[in-house]
Motif scaffolding. Structure first.
Motif, mmCIF file in Angstrom:
data_model
loop_
_atom_site.group_PDB
_atom_site.id
_atom_site.type_symbol
_atom_site.label_atom_id
_atom_site.label_comp_id
_atom_site.label_asym_id
_atom_site.label_seq_id
_atom_site.Cartn_x
_atom_site.Cartn_y
_atom_site.Cartn_z
ATOM 1 N N VAL A 16 5.874 4.885 1.585
ATOM 2 C CA VAL A 16 6.177 5.619 1.471
ATOM 3 C C VAL A 16 8.374 5.055 3.160
ATOM 4 O O VAL A 16 8.996 5.825 3.275
ATOM 5 N N HIS A 17 6.943 4.157 3.470
ATOM 6 C CA HIS A 17 8.585 3.545 4.354
ATOM 7 C C HIS A 17 9.662 3.198 3.480
ATOM 8 O O HIS A 17 10.638 2.934 3.780
ATOM 9 N N ASP A 39 0.957 -1.242 0.122
ATOM 10 C CA ASP A 39 -0.142 -0.071 0.053
ATOM 11 C C ASP A 39 0.907 1.267 -0.262
ATOM 12 O O ASP A 39 1.862 1.202 0.027
ATOM 13 N N GLU A 40 0.073 2.645 0.534
ATOM 14 C CA GLU A 40 1.072 3.720 0.064
ATOM 15 C C GLU A 40 2.086 4.161 1.775
ATOM 16 O O GLU A 40 3.054 4.018 1.077
ATOM 17 N N ALA A 41 1.425 3.139 1.953
ATOM 18 C CA ALA A 41 2.671 3.705 3.525
ATOM 19 C C ALA A 41 3.668 2.760 3.319
ATOM 20 O O ALA A 41 4.646 3.153 3.822
#
Ligand code: ATP
Ligand code: MG
Length: 152
Positions: A17-18, A12-14
């Protein structure tokens, strides 16, 4: 010679970002990073995460119309290019884009294939493949990168 190759599923988007935060720890002034992938694949999301991790506070807008957006950050001057609408190699020289690529800058380039005749070579190449739910992230680097934390 390829020193680092990493492939990772980002659910997912998270997760994107990670991955950006892990990658940001490996960046050095002078580097050029190419970002490949279809429209909406996650290139700007990754760049946004990198710029925030390097200390930028505030928005990161897609430079689709401006071609490049500058971010003067503690580690380096970072330049976020989106070459989707780039057409003319002469524009490259006229706009002074070549000067953005120097030993003090980090250049993050979306749609590098649109300017391959004029673009400096990449130190790190990133590719996104779109899955029905998530993305596959491929990272190739000419230098060793410590990306173990990507798996966590
Ligand atoms: N790992 C992920 N899984 C699913 N969705 C994601 C993931 N990472 C990012 N996204 C979503 O995918 C979209 C990516 O948009 P983004 O603007 O980053 O794409 P882009 O590759 O820069 O596209 P363009 O070529 O149009 O500039 C956003 O809506 C974001 O929330
Ligand atoms: Mg984008």
């Amino acid at each position: 010679m390829t020193e680092t190759y990493s492939t990772q599923i980002l659910k997912d988007e998270a997760a994107t970002v990670h991955a950006a935060e892990v990658l940001a720890t490996q960046l050095k002034p002078g580097q050029v990073i190419y970002l490949h992938g279809d429209l909406g694949a996650g290139k700007t999301t990754l760049v946004r995460g990198i710029l925030h991790a390097l200390g930028h506070v505030g928005k990161v807008k897609s430079p689709t119309y401006t071609i490049v957006e500058p971010y003067i950050l503690p580690l380096a001057s970072c330049y976020h290019f989106d070459l989707y609408r780039f057409q003319d190699a002469e524009e490259w020289e006229a706009a002074g884009f070549r000067d953005y690529f120097n030993s003090n800058s980090i250049c993050l380039v979306e749609w590098p294939e649109r300017a391959e005749q004029v673009l400096p070579h990449a130190d790190i190449e990133i590719r996104f493949d779109i899955l029905p739910h998530g993305r596959v992230l491929h990272i190739t680097s000419q230098h060793p990168l410590a990306l173990e934390e990507l798996c966590q």
